[in-house]
Structures are given as C-alpha cells and as structure tokens.
Design an enzyme around this catalytic site. Structure first.
Site, PDB file in Angstrom:
ATOM      1  N   GLN A 158      -5.981  -4.406  -6.683  1.00 55.08           N
ATOM      2  CA  GLN A 158      -4.631  -4.032  -6.306  1.00 55.08           C
ATOM      3  C   GLN A 158      -3.708  -5.248  -6.184  1.00 55.08           C
ATOM      4  O   GLN A 158      -2.530  -5.186  -6.522  1.00 55.08           O
ATOM      5  CB  GLN A 158      -4.647  -3.263  -4.977  1.00 55.08           C
ATOM      6  CG  GLN A 158      -3.295  -2.788  -4.497  1.00 55.08           C
ATOM      7  CD  GLN A 158      -2.625  -1.829  -5.469  1.00 55.08           C
ATOM      8  OE1 GLN A 158      -3.277  -1.255  -6.336  1.00 55.08           O
ATOM      9  NE2 GLN A 158      -1.316  -1.649  -5.327  1.00 55.08           N
ATOM     10  N   GLU A 159      -4.255  -6.353  -5.696  1.00 55.68           N
ATOM     11  CA  GLU A 159      -3.424  -7.540  -5.473  1.00 55.68           C
ATOM     12  C   GLU A 159      -2.988  -8.200  -6.783  1.00 55.68           C
ATOM     13  O   GLU A 159      -1.838  -8.596  -6.930  1.00 55.68           O
ATOM     14  CB  GLU A 159      -4.189  -8.570  -4.629  1.00 55.68           C
ATOM     15  CG  GLU A 159      -4.272  -8.222  -3.146  1.00 55.68           C
ATOM     16  CD  GLU A 159      -2.964  -8.439  -2.414  1.00 55.68           C
ATOM     17  OE1 GLU A 159      -2.045  -9.031  -3.008  1.00 55.68           O
ATOM     18  OE2 GLU A 159      -2.849  -8.006  -1.260  1.00 55.68           O
ATOM     19  N   SER A 160      -3.903  -8.344  -7.729  1.00 56.65           N
ATOM     20  CA  SER A 160      -3.614  -9.176  -8.897  1.00 56.65           C
ATOM     21  C   SER A 160      -4.120  -8.618 -10.215  1.00 56.65           C
ATOM     22  O   SER A 160      -3.963  -9.288 -11.245  1.00 56.65           O
ATOM     23  CB  SER A 160      -4.231 -10.567  -8.696  1.00 56.65           C
ATOM     24  OG  SER A 160      -5.655 -10.467  -8.677  1.00 56.65           O
ATOM     25  N   TYR A 202      -0.583   0.976  -0.684  1.00 57.19           N
ATOM     26  CA  TYR A 202      -1.553  -0.109  -0.820  1.00 57.19           C
ATOM     27  C   TYR A 202      -2.878   0.275  -0.164  1.00 57.19           C
ATOM     28  O   TYR A 202      -3.954   0.126  -0.761  1.00 57.19           O
ATOM     29  CB  TYR A 202      -0.954  -1.349  -0.161  1.00 57.19           C
ATOM     30  CG  TYR A 202      -1.790  -2.594  -0.156  1.00 57.19           C
ATOM     31  CD1 TYR A 202      -1.746  -3.495  -1.208  1.00 57.19           C
ATOM     32  CD2 TYR A 202      -2.600  -2.918   0.943  1.00 57.19           C
ATOM     33  CE1 TYR A 202      -2.487  -4.673  -1.181  1.00 57.19           C
ATOM     34  CE2 TYR A 202      -3.338  -4.077   0.971  1.00 57.19           C
ATOM     35  CZ  TYR A 202      -3.276  -4.951  -0.094  1.00 57.19           C
ATOM     36  OH  TYR A 202      -4.010  -6.106  -0.056  1.00 57.19           O
TER      37      TYR A 202
END
Length: 792
Positions: free
Chosen positions: A660-662, A767
């Site tokens: 999810q972050e990158s 998120y």
C-alpha cells in the site's frame, strides 16, 4: 502520492571487472553461480569481510557497509580488498562522498584490481558533479582496462564501461568532440548497448553530416524513436538555434523547447524577442497547467520580467492548475493589484493560498466573494474550512452555521457544511450532536454526495452507543443508494447489528451477500471470518511464464544501461517493453503481459509489473495465484522476513503495508517527501538510523530496500509496542500517533473494526482497510515462517 525520484548515477562492478578481480585475488568463481566481484572481494583471512561480500552479492549493500565499518577502523584489517569492497558497497547505495572518503587517498589505485578504484572514484565524482575530477579518474581507469583489452572479451567489456565514464566526464566539461569519440569507442566494445551509445555519440557531434551517419546506423526501434530528440539536442548544444527550433517543432510535446531555442536565437533583436514573448504567453494561455506552460512561465520570468499584469493573470491561472503554487500566488497578487482579476480568479487565488497552508489569508480572500455571486456558497464553506485549519474552530463553526441560513438552497455547500459540523462535534466528543447533524444532512439533502456516507457514519455512532435503530440505518445505506461507495460497508455492518440483536440468520444472510457481491473486498474477508470461512484466495498456480526473446533482450539491454549509468535510456527500454506487451493483439497477448510483468518484478520494478498484470486480467488472464502474485508482489522476501523477525513483527503484515505504501517500488517518493519501500520521511529516517547505530547517515539510503526495511520495521515496532491491534498501528503509521490518541477517545473503538470505521480521514480509513485485505492475500499467496508477532 507516489512519485519516481530523480535517478542518481548508479555504479556496480561489471562482469568484466569481476573477472579481473577474481584473477588478481586468486579466486575461482563457483560454476553454479553468476560471476560476481562481490564475493571476489571477500578477504580470505577475514570472515567479516567475507560475510560483507556475501551481503553485497545478495543485493544488501548497506548491510555490507555496516558490517565492514569495524574492520576499516582496525589498521590490521584495513586491507585494499576490504576498502575496495566497502567502496563498492557505498557505490551501490549512491554514497558518493563515502566512496571518495574511502579511496581518494589510497596509493594502490593504479596498481591493484586493474584500476577498479579509479572507476569507482570516477563514478563518485560524476555523482557529485565534479566533472574535472571524474575525467582524471576515468582516464586512468580506461588506461588500466586498455592494458588488458586485447587479451580477452571481459577486459574489452571493462574498457567499454570505463569509456562511458570518460565520455560522461567529457560531456560535463563541454568537450563534445572528445565525448563523441569516447561514446563511439564504447559502442564498438559493448554490442548490447551499441545503438544507445551511437545515439550518445551523435548527440555530442556538432557536424551534421557525421551526426547523420551515426544516426543512420541506429536500428533498435526504441533507440530509433529518440533520433529526432538527439538531433534537436545536438543542434542546441552546437548553438544552431534556428535548426534546433525546427527540429523541436517537428517533435511531439516539444513546443516549449522550440520556444526556448527561438528565445536563444533572438539575442538582442527587439522584434524577435517580442515575437517569442507573444508565443510564450500564448502557450501559457492555450495549454494551462501543462509542463509546456511551466517551461514557458520560467522563460517569461527569466527573460522578460517584470511581466505585464495580463501576463501575470495568464500565469496565475495556469500555475493554479499545474504549479508551482507559490508562483500562482504571486501572479494572482499582481493581477489583483492591477484590477484585472475577477471573482472566479479571486476564488481560485484563495484556493491556492489554502493549498499553500496560508489559511488565514485564504479566509480573507474567500470573504471577499460577493454574497450574490454563484461561487458564494462554495466560498463560504471554504472560508469555514480555512478557519478550522488555522485553529480558529469557533470562527469556523460560526461560519458553518451561517451557511445553513444564508444558502439553504445550495445542496452541495449546505450539506457539506453539516458534515464538517458533525466532524467537529465528534472531535469535541459530542457523539449525540454529531449523529443528529449527520441524520439532519440525510433528511434535508438526500441527493447530496455526502448523504450515503453521512448515514453510514450516523449508523456507526448509533451502533457504538447501542442504539437499535442502527441496523435499519445500515440497511438503508446498503439499499437506498444502490451500489454507492458505502453499500458494501452498510450490508456488512447491518449483519453485525442484527447479530448483536440476536438475529443470527439475518446476519449470516447479509454476510453471504457481501461475499457474493465482492469476494476480494475488505468486507468480504471480514464476512468470511464471521461465517467461519477462509477469505477468498485465487486458485493455486505455479509461477511459469511464456518465453519472449525480444523481451529478454530488452531486459538485458536495460540492465546493462543501468550499470553504465544511462538511466534515461534504461527507462526507454523498459517503456518500450511494456508498450510492446500492451499493444500485442494476438491470442497470446495476456500471457505476454504476464511474462513482461514477471520480468519487471525480477528487475525490482514491481510497481510497473503490477500495472501490466492488471492489464492482463482485463485481457482475460486467469485469476489464479500466478497472476495475483504479480499484482501483490514481494521484493526481497528473505530480507523482509529477517527484518520483520528482528523486530518481532509479522512479515505478512509488513508486506501488506509495503504494497500500500509504495507498490514495492524502492524509488517511490511521496508528495510530502517520504521515501522508499516503507515511505519514511528523511528526518524520521535520521532518528531511526541513530537509534539503530548506523555508522553514517545519508537520506539517499532510504531508497535502498535493505535500509528501508530495517528502519521501517523498527518504526513499525515502536508503534506495535504502543498499540496491540493492527488497525491502531496502521492508523498511526499513516496519520500519526497523536491523531490515533485522539480517535481512541471515541465510543466503541475498543473494537478494532469499529475503530477503523470511526477514523475521520477517508485516506486513513481506506489505508487501514486496504492493508487488512492485502494481508489476507499475502498470507495465502506466499510461503511464510510460522510466527506469532505484532501485526498478526
């Protein structure tokens, strides 16, 4: 937001260099392993240095640097092999200052390792922009390689790679003829990259005839597509501004470059400059918010300041769309001072100030929108938001209440004003007041964009308080607006509300409905667990992919180009490979897309692979584990597992978060400046590195996967030590622990699922839910060690 960072010059030990080093060190590579200089540099008498060589060979250069630090402090262990290995490791994480510190003063630069120290020093100098120094080292490295170039092919490859460094240094110094000669020699020695190197040689050639001859030899389609750009740039470098302007005009999306050439060619000619100025202003007017408009603005500012108020207004409108925002603000100020800007421009100006964080100034500008204007309702709401963002909550509430009475007929502004009032009531721990405002919004403005979410949030507050009407409200969320954004959430929570009332049959029916409607969703996974079932997972399938010779050749060329520091050319190769797969219309198109996605994943470019695998699904690829492992990839799984274990974390949880972050892109950079796989801000990284005992710190380290994993898992461990539930940990990772502490005061949040629903930030709420679903998929798609850790 995720953005590619500008790629710094890369450096690595080539196969040719590895061969030479193995000979010098008297080592023989294992026939089962690819030839690598990393193991060759391991000092046979020092196990630490040998282990560092292994770490480097595994793609963990920072770990190698840390392991070598103690050895380098001991004069008896500070051998040439250890120093060169340390410098090689530093070059892999773009630690150019460290490379220079390690090697600049050594006396054996030319006598050992066939000049490899010189090569590293040349790369470091280029990385630091010290072209004169780079040229000195590059020439010495070339001379060392030339002495063995006639004896074997690897030595010839070594010479070619070092000639590239020499050519780059010549280019940086403006010595174009010498650069062209070096590029041409390198092209002869590096056949895989010949066409790209010929392009470089042509770009450094002033003579049009010789340049044309070089360009005529370029046969690779991806390189051929750059011939026009190369010719235009070469004309520019040769100061043939008229020719460069014509060449740029013939290219797509190069109009701003053409105008830049027109300006350069105009010189002091007043009429010519006036013509260019008019053309630049026209570009800003006709293409607002585009890259061309930004370039035109820069040219106007640099060549024609001070600009006229009319020009400032054009720039203001464009920069408000495409940035930079600071320039938009100053342009609006000048246009307003001149009396040119009207109400729409003032409204846009206020929005720019808001986005710049100048909330008080924004509120003043919004207040100047006449109450009779069509923009007045939106301006009134935006002014209230500005007050709230500025910390003037009381003024914000007053402004919000005024909207309800002043603009009751404006559905959008009046409804969203009620929504924000409910948010503020929740922050003030007035749960009943927040619920009442949300239900009022639904009653008065049922057709507004906020209505469904408002009813869902009201139902969540009611459920947390034990209100039995919440079940009916959840049912309405799921049915009243059809398939709106909260329909699935409403059906899931309807099941939970009915279950709490003892109606197990209704609850189970609701959860089965969620499973059938969207089996891959967060709510489907939660429903499955409520039903005692495993969440949906794709059918098992091995990772076998089609062989595409053209694709393999492109990937090999891209790898070589990256090793040479020609990152722009490598990106063009990757783009061409992706484009070829996407444009395939044959029966095997889906399989080619999957094969291409797999090759991108192998190259550490998992984010590009994700997009290609998604396209493959659209083209009919099987919805099996093979495809979903491309959409949910893991890069450096062993390192991820090791770092997670060191911090007592569930590696599946860490993988889900990185996705999810990158998107597993180690070069990812957010709009706020967060970097790397786990998206750490540089200042956070500095503090974590200090706590981890790093022997040195450079923010560029955050782009190294092993560093990002180590520091990111350390940061995650700190949060896991503070919060027991994954939902709390994730919310704190995304929005900060301070906000989580505030959200923890809300009713019912001891239930992790209810906590997630009560997060007021849509981004953070999504998120938490997305990562929860990611974790289920990662747990099913990959083999993981059996652990019970935080995040489990």
């Amino acid at each position: 937001m995720i953005v590619k960072k500008p790629t710094a010059l890369r450096s690595s030990v080539s196969v040719a260099a590895a061969a030479a080093l193995l000979v010098v060190l008297g080592c023989r590579p294992s026939p089962a392993l690819p030839l690598s200089a990393d193991s060759a540099l391991a000092h046979p008498g020092d196990s630490t240095v040998a282990a560092a060589g292994d770490a480097l060979a595994q793609g963990r250069p920072w770990r190698a640097s840390r392991m070598l630090a103690p050895a380098l402090e001991d004069s008896t262990r500070r051998t040439p092999e250890a120093l060169l290995l340390a410098a090689t490791a530093a070059s892999r994480w773009n630690g150019w200052d460290e490379v220079t510190r390690l090697l600049d003063g050594v006396t054996w630069k030319d006598s050992l390792f066939q000049g490899e120290a010189r090569r590293l020093l040349a790369a470091a100098a280029l990385g630091r922009g010290a072209n004169e120094i780079a040229l000195v080292h590059a020439r010495a490295a070339v001379a060392a390689a030339a002495r063995g170039a006639g004896r074997d092919a690897p030595a010839g490859e070594m010479l070619g790679e070092r000639l590239v460094l020499e050519a780059r240094a010549f280019e940086g110094l403006g010595q174009r003829d010498s650069a062209a000669a070096a590029w041409a020699r390198a092209a002869e020695l590096l056949p895989e990259a010949t066409d790209w190197l010929r392009l470089r040689a042509a770009g450094a050639t002033d003579d049009a005839g010789r340049r044309g001859a070089l360009l005529a030899q370029v046969a690779l389609p991806a390189a051929q597509a750059r011939i026009g750009w190369t010719d235009a740039k070469a004309r520019e470098q040769a100061k043939d501004y008229a020719g460069a302007e014509r060449a740029y005009l013939a290219l797509p999306d190069a109009q701003a470059s053409a105008l830049r050439m027109a300006l350069a060619g105009a010189g002091a000619d007043t009429a010519a400059r006036a013509s260019v100025r008019w053309r630049l202003a026209a570009m800003v007017r006709e293409r607002p918010g585009t890259g061309d408009a930004r370039v035109a603005t820069q040219l106007l500012d640099s060549a024609f300041a001070p600009l006229t108020p009319a020009e400032e207004l054009l720039i203001a409108r464009s920069a408000a769309q495409g940035g930079p925002l600071a320039r938009a603000a100053t342009a609006f100020e000048r246009a307003l001072d001149a009396g040119l800007a009207k109400v729409p421009e003032r409204y846009t100006y206020a929005g720019v100030l808001f986005r710049l964080g100048r909330y008080a100034d924004a509120a003043k500008q919004y207040a100047r929108i006449p109450a009779t204007d069509t923009l007045a309702p939106a301006a009134a709401y935006a002014r209230a938001r500005a007050f709230v963002r500025a910390g003037q909550t009381a003024d914000g509430l007053t402004a919000l209440r005024a909207i309800d009475t002043t603009f009751p007929g404006d559905t959008e502004s009046a409804s969203i004003a009620l929504y924000l009032r409910a948010d503020l009531a929740t922050d003030a721990q007035d749960e009943a007041g927040a619920r009442a405002l949300l239900l009022e919004l639904v009653r008065r403005y049922p057709s507004s964009r906020q209505a469904q979410l408002a009813l869902f949030r009201a139902a969540v507050i009611g459920y947390a308080a034990g209100d039995t009407t919440a079940a009916r409200e959840f049912d309405s969320v799921a049915t009243r607006w059809g398939s709106g954004g909260e329909a699935l959430a409403g059906r899931y929570w309807y099941g939970r509300a009915r279950f709490a009332q003892g109606d197990t049959a209704a609850a189970r029916a609701a959860w089965r409905e969620v499973l059938n409607r969207d089996p891959l969703s967060y709510y489907a996974a939660a429903s499955a667990r409520r039903l005692g079932l495993a969440p949906w997972t794709p059918a098992a399938a091995p990772d076998t992919f089609a062989t595409v010779p053209a694709l393999d050749s492109a990937m090999a060329r891209a790898a070589l180009l990256e090793r040479l520091g020609l990152d722009a050319e490598a990106r063009l190769e990757y783009a061409a490979a992706a484009r070829a797969a996407q444009q395939d219309t044959t029966a095997g198109a889906a399989e080619r897309l999957l094969a291409t996605a797999d090759r991108f994943r192998e190259r550490g470019l998992a984010s590009q692979g994700i997009q290609l695998a998604r396209r493959a699904l659209e083209r009919g690829a099987p919805r099996d584990a093979r495809t979903y492992r491309l959409i949910y990839p893991v890069v450096r799984q062993e390192a991820l597992i090791a770092d997670a274990a060191d911090q007592g974390l569930d590696p599946v949880f860490v993988a889900a978060l990185i996705r999810q972050e990158s998107l597993f892109d180690p070069a990812a950079t957010s709009g706020a400046g967060a970097r790397g796989l786990m998206q750490l801000m540089p200042e956070v990284g500095r503090g974590l590195a200090r706590a981890a005992g790093f022997p040195l710190w450079d923010p560029v380290l955050l782009y190294q996967p092993d560093v990002s994993l180590e520091l990111g898992t350390r940061h995650l461990r700190e949060l896991a030590g503070r919060y027991a539930e994954p939902a709390y940990i994730l919310a704190a990772y995304n929005a900060g622990a301070t906000r989580v502490e505030r959200w923890k005061t809300r009713q019912g949040v001891e239930d992790p699922e209810l906590f997630a629903e009560r997060i007021p930030y849509v981004e953070t709420r999504d998120y938490v839910r997305i990562i929860a679903r990611n974790r289920d998929l990662y747990g099913a798609l990959y083999q993981w060690p059996e652990v019970r850790t935080a995040g489990r």
